[in-house]
Structures are given as C-alpha cells and as structure tokens.
Design a protein around this motif. Structure first.
Motif, PDB file in Angstrom:
ATOM      1  N   GLU A   1     -28.233  12.998  60.503  1.00  0.00           N
ATOM      2  CA  GLU A   1     -29.255  12.154  59.887  1.00  0.00           C
ATOM      3  C   GLU A   1     -29.842  11.185  60.901  1.00  0.00           C
ATOM      4  OE1 GLU A   1     -27.288  10.349  56.582  1.00  0.00           O
ATOM      5  OE2 GLU A   1     -27.557  12.099  55.295  1.00  0.00           O
ATOM      6  N   GLU A   2     -29.005  10.635  61.793  1.00  0.00           N
ATOM      7  CA  GLU A   2     -29.505   9.725  62.819  1.00  0.00           C
ATOM      8  C   GLU A   2     -30.488  10.435  63.749  1.00  0.00           C
ATOM      9  OE1 GLU A   2     -26.291   7.899  64.907  1.00  0.00           O
ATOM     10  OE2 GLU A   2     -25.420   7.042  63.099  1.00  0.00           O
TER      11      GLU A   2
ATOM     12  N   ASN B   1     -33.754  11.111  61.942  1.00  0.00           N
ATOM     13  CA  ASN B   1     -34.542   9.890  61.805  1.00  0.00           C
ATOM     14  C   ASN B   1     -35.204   9.506  63.123  1.00  0.00           C
ATOM     15  OD1 ASN B   1     -33.982   9.628  59.104  1.00  0.00           O
ATOM     16  ND2 ASN B   1     -32.202   8.319  59.439  1.00  0.00           N
TER      17      ASN B   1
ATOM     18  N   GLU C   1     -39.221   9.296  63.761  1.00  0.00           N
ATOM     19  CA  GLU C   1     -39.881   8.095  64.269  1.00  0.00           C
ATOM     20  C   GLU C   1     -40.713   8.411  65.506  1.00  0.00           C
ATOM     21  OE1 GLU C   1     -36.800   5.260  64.922  1.00  0.00           O
ATOM     22  OE2 GLU C   1     -36.399   4.968  62.778  1.00  0.00           O
TER      23      GLU C   1
END
Length: 68
Positions: free
Chosen positions: A37-38, A41, A45
């Motif tokens: 998930e990191e 993300n 971005e």
C-alpha cells in the motif's frame, strides 16, 4: 462397486484441492500488504505530480501559441 467408491474418492480429492480445503491463512501477510500500500501510494502521488506538471506545461504552451 469398488470402482465406484474409488471414483468418488478421486472426485472428492480433486474438489478439496480445487476449493482449497484449508481456508485459514497459514502466514501473517499484514506487513506485506502495508508495504504494498505504501508503494502504491507513492507511485500514485508521483503520477499525480507528473500529470499536474504536464497539464501546466500544456497550458503554458497553449497560452504562448494564442499570444502569437
């Protein structure tokens, strides 16, 4: 009669294998999910920043062409 029971046993084995007879997770995967998930993300971005930059460049180019 033995052949019928043997055939039923073979079908039962395949159905257990296909349905994953053990539905419980055998290992903890929460750390891997959080790391994924990191990364997702961060990539999202970066992609957002890139798209915003390209939109600003396109707007500037359009303004320059219209000004001519």
């Amino acid at each position: 009669m033995k052949k019928v029971f043997f055939a039923l046993a073979v079908v039962a084995m395949f159905s257990f294998v296909a349905c994953n007879g053990n539905a419980a997770a055998t290992e903890d995967t929460t750390a891997a999910v959080e790391a994924t998930e990191e990364v997702v993300n961060e990539v999202a971005e970066d992609a957002t920043e890139a798209v915003e930059g390209m939109a600003e460049e396109a707007a500037a180019e359009t303004e320059a062409v219209v000004a001519e």
